[in-house]
Scaffold this motif. Structure first.
Motif, PDB file in Angstrom:
ATOM      1  N   UNK A  11       0.837  -1.198   0.000  1.00  0.00           N
ATOM      2  CA  UNK A  11       0.000   0.000   0.000  1.00  0.00           C
ATOM      3  C   UNK A  11       0.871   1.247   0.000  1.00  0.00           C
ATOM      4  N   UNK A  12       1.826   1.257   0.895  1.00  0.00           N
ATOM      5  CA  UNK A  12       2.687   2.427   0.971  1.00  0.00           C
ATOM      6  C   UNK A  12       3.460   2.634  -0.327  1.00  0.00           C
ATOM      7  N   UNK A  13       4.016   1.538  -0.869  1.00  0.00           N
ATOM      8  CA  UNK A  13       4.752   1.641  -2.124  1.00  0.00           C
ATOM      9  C   UNK A  13       3.881   2.205  -3.234  1.00  0.00           C
ATOM     10  N   UNK A  14       2.677   1.688  -3.346  1.00  0.00           N
ATOM     11  CA  UNK A  14       1.789   2.137  -4.416  1.00  0.00           C
ATOM     12  C   UNK A  14       1.428   3.602  -4.238  1.00  0.00           C
ATOM     13  N   UNK A  15       1.103   3.980  -3.030  1.00  0.00           N
ATOM     14  CA  UNK A  15       0.761   5.384  -2.796  1.00  0.00           C
ATOM     15  C   UNK A  15       1.919   6.295  -3.167  1.00  0.00           C
ATOM     16  N   UNK A  16       3.108   5.907  -2.776  1.00  0.00           N
ATOM     17  CA  UNK A  16       4.282   6.723  -3.080  1.00  0.00           C
ATOM     18  C   UNK A  16       4.539   6.776  -4.579  1.00  0.00           C
ATOM     19  N   UNK A  17       4.400   5.641  -5.252  1.00  0.00           N
ATOM     20  CA  UNK A  17       4.620   5.619  -6.693  1.00  0.00           C
ATOM     21  C   UNK A  17       3.588   6.495  -7.400  1.00  0.00           C
ATOM     22  N   UNK A  18       2.339   6.390  -6.977  1.00  0.00           N
ATOM     23  CA  UNK A  18       1.293   7.208  -7.600  1.00  0.00           C
ATOM     24  C   UNK A  18       1.639   8.687  -7.495  1.00  0.00           C
ATOM     25  N   UNK A  19       2.078   9.090  -6.312  1.00  0.00           N
ATOM     26  CA  UNK A  19       2.372  10.508  -6.094  1.00  0.00           C
ATOM     27  C   UNK A  19       3.627  10.930  -6.861  1.00  0.00           C
ATOM     28  N   UNK A  20       4.692  10.190  -6.687  1.00  0.00           N
ATOM     29  CA  UNK A  20       5.950  10.554  -7.346  1.00  0.00           C
ATOM     30  C   UNK A  20       5.783  10.531  -8.861  1.00  0.00           C
ATOM     31  N   UNK A  21       5.074   9.513  -9.328  1.00  0.00           N
ATOM     32  CA  UNK A  21       4.866   9.394 -10.766  1.00  0.00           C
ATOM     33  C   UNK A  21       4.093  10.583 -11.315  1.00  0.00           C
ATOM     34  N   UNK A  22       3.098  11.002 -10.576  1.00  0.00           N
ATOM     35  CA  UNK A  22       2.315  12.155 -11.019  1.00  0.00           C
ATOM     36  C   UNK A  22       3.173  13.420 -10.995  1.00  0.00           C
ATOM     37  N   UNK A  23       4.005  13.533  -9.999  1.00  0.00           N
ATOM     38  CA  UNK A  23       4.874  14.705  -9.917  1.00  0.00           C
ATOM     39  C   UNK A  23       5.925  14.711 -11.026  1.00  0.00           C
ATOM     40  N   UNK A  24       6.221  13.529 -11.563  1.00  0.00           N
ATOM     41  CA  UNK A  24       7.266  13.471 -12.600  1.00  0.00           C
ATOM     42  C   UNK A  24       6.810  14.163 -13.876  1.00  0.00           C
ATOM     43  N   UNK A  25       5.521  14.432 -13.991  1.00  0.00           N
ATOM     44  CA  UNK A  25       5.042  15.145 -15.184  1.00  0.00           C
ATOM     45  C   UNK A  25       4.964  16.646 -14.935  1.00  0.00           C
ATOM     46  N   UNK A  52     -14.143  -9.684   4.082  1.00  0.00           N
ATOM     47  CA  UNK A  52     -13.564  -8.395   3.695  1.00  0.00           C
ATOM     48  C   UNK A  52     -13.958  -8.149   2.245  1.00  0.00           C
ATOM     49  N   UNK A  53     -14.199  -6.893   1.908  1.00  0.00           N
ATOM     50  CA  UNK A  53     -14.706  -6.596   0.566  1.00  0.00           C
ATOM     51  C   UNK A  53     -13.871  -7.316  -0.490  1.00  0.00           C
ATOM     52  N   UNK A  54     -14.532  -7.929  -1.442  1.00  0.00           N
ATOM     53  CA  UNK A  54     -13.830  -8.711  -2.468  1.00  0.00           C
ATOM     54  C   UNK A  54     -12.970  -7.836  -3.371  1.00  0.00           C
ATOM     55  N   UNK A  55     -13.266  -6.535  -3.380  1.00  0.00           N
ATOM     56  CA  UNK A  55     -12.480  -5.656  -4.241  1.00  0.00           C
ATOM     57  C   UNK A  55     -11.048  -5.541  -3.726  1.00  0.00           C
ATOM     58  N   UNK A  56     -10.130  -5.401  -4.654  1.00  0.00           N
ATOM     59  CA  UNK A  56      -8.735  -5.195  -4.299  1.00  0.00           C
ATOM     60  C   UNK A  56      -8.481  -3.696  -4.257  1.00  0.00           C
ATOM     61  N   UNK A  57      -8.391  -3.167  -3.052  1.00  0.00           N
ATOM     62  CA  UNK A  57      -8.165  -1.736  -2.874  1.00  0.00           C
ATOM     63  C   UNK A  57      -6.712  -1.472  -2.589  1.00  0.00           C
ATOM     64  N   UNK A  58      -6.327  -0.245  -2.828  1.00  0.00           N
ATOM     65  CA  UNK A  58      -4.958   0.133  -2.540  1.00  0.00           C
ATOM     66  C   UNK A  58      -4.689   0.073  -1.038  1.00  0.00           C
ATOM     67  N   UNK A  59      -5.739   0.123  -0.249  1.00  0.00           N
ATOM     68  CA  UNK A  59      -5.544   0.143   1.207  1.00  0.00           C
ATOM     69  C   UNK A  59      -5.222  -1.236   1.761  1.00  0.00           C
ATOM     70  N   UNK A  60      -5.597  -2.272   1.054  1.00  0.00           N
ATOM     71  CA  UNK A  60      -5.400  -3.610   1.621  1.00  0.00           C
ATOM     72  C   UNK A  60      -4.698  -4.543   0.648  1.00  0.00           C
ATOM     73  N   UNK A  61      -3.717  -4.001  -0.028  1.00  0.00           N
ATOM     74  CA  UNK A  61      -2.987  -4.808  -1.008  1.00  0.00           C
ATOM     75  C   UNK A  61      -2.236  -5.946  -0.357  1.00  0.00           C
ATOM     76  N   UNK A  62      -1.571  -5.654   0.748  1.00  0.00           N
ATOM     77  CA  UNK A  62      -0.791  -6.700   1.408  1.00  0.00           C
ATOM     78  C   UNK A  62      -1.689  -7.859   1.794  1.00  0.00           C
TER      79      UNK A  62
END
Lengths: 120, 120
Positions: free
Chosen positions: A17-31, B7-17
């Motif tokens: 989760x943390x990795x994805x959040x960071x990638x989303x933000x950094x990636x968006x900032x890269x533009x 737990x919700x069947x959807x794969x959310x960024x909050x519960x990836x692990x």
DNA sequence: CCTCTATATATCGAGCCTCTATATATTAGC
DNA sequence: GCTAATATATAGAGGCTCGATATATAGAGG
């Protein structure tokens, strides 16, 4: 002073989760530079509403990325505009983003290797 | 009694692990019954050591999956063998695995849509 | 002029999840 | 009999996200 030790650049299953959040933000900032609120809106739009940053999630992440030297925020004060903090990617942040992206792909490969082939 | 709400069947960024851990386990079980220790070893081998389940992580997950009715564990007591609990996928678990796998692919598509195209 | 909504940033407490450490028990090898 | 590997279990600690709350300003409408 050197940035405080970065969270391990590897993409582990424990911190996806943390990795994805960071990638989303950094990636968006890269533009180009964005301020916080703008990041949340753009990421939400690009993902068709799937990735929504709560404010209580977004700002702490931005503060941490800034403490780590991966992004830099400058207060923009224009007349007839609320004060905003414009974030942009640092060189360290750009490099970190590339490492994380590579790590992410590696993770996906391994994951697929364990999961996918069982379908048949 | 019906299984406690999943737990919700959807794969959310909050519960990836959590999603990934569950998919790894359920997916491995879909190829046949395993006991806990065996799951950890097999997943570690298939991933070239990348995905290592700590015991304190594995067993609570198994217990939860069992409470939710997605897997079922039966104690196997053979002579000249330690007692082991053999887990197998239930029908609900098989369906849940398919939903999660689909959700995982959907997540990847959305994530790629936000991230990948910035490279150029 | 005043209120409401949207923009914009910030922080705290709660809850969930994994990790580390510890505990228990059995089997095989020395 | 002792030790290491097998096998399961749980409690405590820490990290991260969420929901709620707070503050402040700009623009729209009455």
């Amino acid at each position: 002073m050197p940035p405080p030790s970065l969270p391990s650049p590897a993409v582990d299953i424990q911190n996806l989760s943390r990795s994805c959040n960071r990638i989303l933000i950094l990636s968006t900032l890269s533009s180009g530079p964005h301020h916080g609120y703008q990041l949340a809106i753009e990421i939400e739009e690009k993902s068709d509403g799937a990735f929504r940053f709560q404010h209580g999630t977004l700002y702490p992440i931005l503060h941490k990325l800034e403490r780590e030297g991966l992004i830099r925020g400058d207060w923009m004060v224009e007349r007839s505009r609320r004060r905003r903090k414009s974030y942009r990617l640092t060189e360290a942040g750009d490099q970190y983003l590339q490492e994380q992206t590579a790590g992410w792909h590696e993770f996906l490969d391994r994951f697929a290797h364990v999961v996918e082939r069982r379908k048949s």
